[in-house]
Design a protein around this motif. Sequence first.
Motif, PDB file in Angstrom:
ATOM      1  N   LEU A  78       0.831  -1.212   0.000  1.00  0.00           N
ATOM      2  CA  LEU A  78       0.000   0.000   0.000  1.00  0.00           C
ATOM      3  C   LEU A  78       0.861   1.257   0.000  1.00  0.00           C
ATOM      4  O   LEU A  78       0.595   2.217  -0.743  1.00  0.00           O
ATOM      5  N   ILE A  79       1.899   1.261   0.820  1.00  0.00           N
ATOM      6  CA  ILE A  79       2.788   2.422   0.875  1.00  0.00           C
ATOM      7  C   ILE A  79       3.500   2.607  -0.466  1.00  0.00           C
ATOM      8  O   ILE A  79       3.661   3.740  -0.948  1.00  0.00           O
ATOM      9  N   TYR A  80       3.917   1.503  -1.062  1.00  0.00           N
ATOM     10  CA  TYR A  80       4.578   1.602  -2.371  1.00  0.00           C
ATOM     11  C   TYR A  80       3.644   2.217  -3.405  1.00  0.00           C
ATOM     12  O   TYR A  80       4.029   3.140  -4.144  1.00  0.00           O
ATOM     13  N   LEU A  81       2.410   1.723  -3.476  1.00  0.00           N
ATOM     14  CA  LEU A  81       1.454   2.219  -4.469  1.00  0.00           C
ATOM     15  C   LEU A  81       1.091   3.681  -4.223  1.00  0.00           C
ATOM     16  O   LEU A  81       0.898   4.450  -5.171  1.00  0.00           O
ATOM     17  N   LEU A  82       1.027   4.083  -2.969  1.00  0.00           N
ATOM     18  CA  LEU A  82       0.613   5.455  -2.644  1.00  0.00           C
ATOM     19  C   LEU A  82       1.737   6.466  -2.838  1.00  0.00           C
ATOM     20  O   LEU A  82       1.497   7.598  -3.273  1.00  0.00           O
ATOM     21  N   PHE A  83       2.991   6.080  -2.530  1.00  0.00           N
ATOM     22  CA  PHE A  83       4.053   7.072  -2.464  1.00  0.00           C
ATOM     23  C   PHE A  83       5.246   6.815  -3.386  1.00  0.00           C
ATOM     24  O   PHE A  83       5.971   7.753  -3.709  1.00  0.00           O
ATOM     25  N   PHE A  84       5.487   5.588  -3.810  1.00  0.00           N
ATOM     26  CA  PHE A  84       6.757   5.283  -4.466  1.00  0.00           C
ATOM     27  C   PHE A  84       6.637   4.749  -5.886  1.00  0.00           C
ATOM     28  O   PHE A  84       7.645   4.660  -6.583  1.00  0.00           O
ATOM     29  N   SER A  85       5.456   4.374  -6.322  1.00  0.00           N
ATOM     30  CA  SER A  85       5.328   3.665  -7.605  1.00  0.00           C
ATOM     31  C   SER A  85       5.824   4.481  -8.797  1.00  0.00           C
ATOM     32  O   SER A  85       6.249   3.917  -9.810  1.00  0.00           O
ATOM     33  N   ASP A  86       5.782   5.805  -8.713  1.00  0.00           N
ATOM     34  CA  ASP A  86       6.221   6.651  -9.831  1.00  0.00           C
ATOM     35  C   ASP A  86       7.720   6.897  -9.829  1.00  0.00           C
ATOM     36  O   ASP A  86       8.269   7.410 -10.813  1.00  0.00           O
ATOM     37  N   ASP A  87       8.399   6.573  -8.731  1.00  0.00           N
ATOM     38  CA  ASP A  87       9.808   6.960  -8.581  1.00  0.00           C
ATOM     39  C   ASP A  87      10.784   5.797  -8.520  1.00  0.00           C
ATOM     40  O   ASP A  87      11.985   5.985  -8.741  1.00  0.00           O
ATOM     41  N   VAL A  88      10.311   4.588  -8.197  1.00  0.00           N
ATOM     42  CA  VAL A  88      11.225   3.465  -8.031  1.00  0.00           C
ATOM     43  C   VAL A  88      10.491   2.168  -8.353  1.00  0.00           C
ATOM     44  O   VAL A  88       9.275   2.057  -8.140  1.00  0.00           O
ATOM     45  N   GLY A  89      11.219   1.177  -8.874  1.00  0.00           N
ATOM     46  CA  GLY A  89      10.611  -0.108  -9.187  1.00  0.00           C
ATOM     47  C   GLY A  89      10.265  -0.894  -7.931  1.00  0.00           C
ATOM     48  O   GLY A  89      10.877  -0.706  -6.871  1.00  0.00           O
ATOM     49  N   LEU A  90       9.309  -1.796  -8.069  1.00  0.00           N
ATOM     50  CA  LEU A  90       8.866  -2.577  -6.914  1.00  0.00           C
ATOM     51  C   LEU A  90       9.996  -3.442  -6.355  1.00  0.00           C
ATOM     52  O   LEU A  90      10.125  -3.587  -5.133  1.00  0.00           O
ATOM     53  N   LEU A  91      10.836  -4.012  -7.227  1.00  0.00           N
ATOM     54  CA  LEU A  91      11.927  -4.859  -6.752  1.00  0.00           C
ATOM     55  C   LEU A  91      12.908  -4.058  -5.890  1.00  0.00           C
ATOM     56  O   LEU A  91      13.301  -4.494  -4.803  1.00  0.00           O
ATOM     57  N   THR A  92      13.289  -2.887  -6.377  1.00  0.00           N
ATOM     58  CA  THR A  92      14.235  -2.055  -5.629  1.00  0.00           C
ATOM     59  C   THR A  92      13.643  -1.636  -4.288  1.00  0.00           C
ATOM     60  O   THR A  92      14.311  -1.702  -3.246  1.00  0.00           O
ATOM     61  N   PHE A  93      12.397  -1.216  -4.312  1.00  0.00           N
ATOM     62  CA  PHE A  93      11.718  -0.840  -3.067  1.00  0.00           C
ATOM     63  C   PHE A  93      11.667  -2.031  -2.108  1.00  0.00           C
ATOM     64  O   PHE A  93      11.926  -1.882  -0.906  1.00  0.00           O
ATOM     65  N   SER A  94      11.366  -3.201  -2.636  1.00  0.00           N
ATOM     66  CA  SER A  94      11.261  -4.404  -1.798  1.00  0.00           C
ATOM     67  C   SER A  94      12.591  -4.749  -1.144  1.00  0.00           C
ATOM     68  O   SER A  94      12.631  -5.171   0.016  1.00  0.00           O
ATOM     69  N   LEU A  95      13.689  -4.577  -1.880  1.00  0.00           N
ATOM     70  CA  LEU A  95      15.005  -4.874  -1.311  1.00  0.00           C
ATOM     71  C   LEU A  95      15.307  -3.983  -0.103  1.00  0.00           C
ATOM     72  O   LEU A  95      15.819  -4.444   0.921  1.00  0.00           O
ATOM     73  N   VAL A  96      14.979  -2.695  -0.226  1.00  0.00           N
ATOM     74  CA  VAL A  96      15.211  -1.765   0.890  1.00  0.00           C
ATOM     75  C   VAL A  96      14.322  -2.120   2.075  1.00  0.00           C
ATOM     76  O   VAL A  96      14.768  -2.140   3.229  1.00  0.00           O
ATOM     77  N   ILE A  97      13.055  -2.430   1.782  1.00  0.00           N
ATOM     78  CA  ILE A  97      12.108  -2.775   2.848  1.00  0.00           C
ATOM     79  C   ILE A  97      12.526  -4.068   3.555  1.00  0.00           C
ATOM     80  O   ILE A  97      12.483  -4.166   4.792  1.00  0.00           O
ATOM     81  N   ILE A  98      12.938  -5.071   2.783  1.00  0.00           N
ATOM     82  CA  ILE A  98      13.395  -6.336   3.379  1.00  0.00           C
ATOM     83  C   ILE A  98      14.618  -6.102   4.263  1.00  0.00           C
ATOM     84  O   ILE A  98      14.733  -6.658   5.361  1.00  0.00           O
ATOM     85  N   ALA A  99      15.528  -5.260   3.778  1.00  0.00           N
ATOM     86  CA  ALA A  99      16.729  -4.956   4.560  1.00  0.00           C
ATOM     87  C   ALA A  99      16.368  -4.336   5.906  1.00  0.00           C
ATOM     88  O   ALA A  99      16.960  -4.686   6.943  1.00  0.00           O
ATOM     89  N   GLU A 100      15.402  -3.432   5.910  1.00  0.00           N
ATOM     90  CA  GLU A 100      15.022  -2.745   7.148  1.00  0.00           C
ATOM     91  C   GLU A 100      14.199  -3.641   8.066  1.00  0.00           C
ATOM     92  O   GLU A 100      14.457  -3.710   9.273  1.00  0.00           O
ATOM     93  N   ILE A 101      13.188  -4.319   7.501  1.00  0.00           N
ATOM     94  CA  ILE A 101      12.208  -5.019   8.339  1.00  0.00           C
ATOM     95  C   ILE A 101      12.704  -6.392   8.791  1.00  0.00           C
ATOM     96  O   ILE A 101      12.639  -6.718   9.980  1.00  0.00           O
ATOM     97  N   LEU A 102      13.182  -7.196   7.857  1.00  0.00           N
ATOM     98  CA  LEU A 102      13.561  -8.564   8.207  1.00  0.00           C
ATOM     99  C   LEU A 102      15.003  -8.687   8.682  1.00  0.00           C
ATOM    100  O   LEU A 102      15.288  -9.454   9.610  1.00  0.00           O
ATOM    101  N   LEU A 103      15.918  -7.934   8.075  1.00  0.00           N
ATOM    102  CA  LEU A 103      17.334  -8.097   8.389  1.00  0.00           C
ATOM    103  C   LEU A 103      17.781  -7.206   9.547  1.00  0.00           C
ATOM    104  O   LEU A 103      18.191  -7.705  10.600  1.00  0.00           O
ATOM    105  N   TRP A 104      17.667  -5.885   9.377  1.00  0.00           N
ATOM    106  CA  TRP A 104      18.173  -5.006  10.435  1.00  0.00           C
ATOM    107  C   TRP A 104      17.313  -5.070  11.690  1.00  0.00           C
ATOM    108  O   TRP A 104      17.829  -5.072  12.815  1.00  0.00           O
ATOM    109  N   ARG A 105      15.993  -5.184  11.534  1.00  0.00           N
ATOM    110  CA  ARG A 105      15.149  -5.273  12.725  1.00  0.00           C
ATOM    111  C   ARG A 105      15.463  -6.540  13.524  1.00  0.00           C
ATOM    112  O   ARG A 105      15.472  -6.511  14.760  1.00  0.00           O
ATOM    113  N   SER A 106      15.748  -7.641  12.831  1.00  0.00           N
ATOM    114  CA  SER A 106      16.114  -8.877  13.523  1.00  0.00           C
ATOM    115  C   SER A 106      17.441  -8.716  14.260  1.00  0.00           C
ATOM    116  O   SER A 106      17.612  -9.224  15.379  1.00  0.00           O
TER     117      SER A 106
END
Length: 420
Positions: free
Chosen positions: A108-136
């Motif tokens: 939802l955040i990607y579609l609302l704020f980022f879809s025009d500026d960055v690809g879904l794969l690139t956005f997903s990599l950053v999100i995975i890094a923050e949520i699953l990797l660094w948060r752990s």
Amino acid sequence: MNAILRHLSANRQLLHSYFSVISGSAGRLVVSLAYFVVLANTLPLADYGVFATASGAGLVLSRLLALGFSSPLYRIAVVKPRLLGVYTVGYLLASLLSLPLVIISALLIYLLFFSDDVGLLTFSLVIIAEILLWRSAEIVIIVNNGLKRFGLAALLVIFGTAARAAAAGLFWSQTSVQDLEHWAWWYMGANAVSLVVALCFYPRVRLRFDMRLYLRRVQDSLAVAGAELLFYLQSELDKLMVLGIGGPAVAGVYAIIMRVVDLTALPIRSFNTILVQKLMQSPDMLRSLKVRVLIEAGLMIVSVAGLATLAFLLHLYPNALGRNVAPVAELLPLVLLVPGFRNLAEYQGELMYARGQSWLRTLCLALLTLSKAGLIALLLNSFAHEGQDWIVALNGVFAGLYVISAIFTYSSLRLPAKRV
């Protein structure tokens, strides 16, 4: 003098713990500055802006992971470490259950704020890094802090930031295409390394499942998740409002002021970490009005003195924090009280958490978020943005937020604490 020496000797362990915690924060600050300078001068400006925003979104979304069960895990590490294996399993299960919510929210955040500026794969990599990797990795650090392994936790914090700084340096020196699409892979790799190293220092525990204990912590976990989401929303909401109402120039001034103000919170947050643990073990230690007043007065003095010192240094060396800060340096004396009120409100929120009054803390943060939005809107619509009156009025905004926080906090102290 002898009395002072006896007092210091009696609290030697407490002082050692405090300096261990603050060393991690100070080390991370220094390495973070190096990381920022390298990356900001490697990525194109637009790519850096998108990356920083996506990383911030990941930070907020990471508080949905496990739906706040990091709180019971930390509390158990502090007061009942023998149950750490049971609550580790609980955290892993809560993380698994929360993943669909995290994924849906991220899309939802990607579609609302980022879809025009960055690809879904690139956005997903950053999100995975923050949520699953660094948060752990942060969870490992949190557990070690709970076990009073402050030195180890500090080293893990510094290592995590250093890994990202090293990745940025290699990305700058070793790659020919320096854009966000390629940096996202480097960033995820750096956070993966941080997690692998952190897991090597998770305490050895016997993993056990106990649904009865988990169900008893559901309310506290959800309250903490809500409070943390509100906390980060509150910290970002004012910047969005200043941009929307005041325009880019005013938003730039406000962002620089608040970034410098945030530097004064370093010793306060380290103090909060130690105090929270003491309160979990002795919930009534702040029953005395004299003790509460002395602590708040001390925090206020440290915060104001910290900003005054920074303002003086930036007056002598205006480019010390970069050229963008130089024009704003002369405005810092106008907001001397802001860090005091801001840090005190944060400290009061930690008091409610330490005493197990998580729902009161969540309600307080919700009210503070709404009040901050209203006060910022009133301020920007009442003063000319070209002058300095609106900057001076920020002291009143944060004073009002402090009063609201104080009413909630000290009313809650009259209620019985909820022990783990």
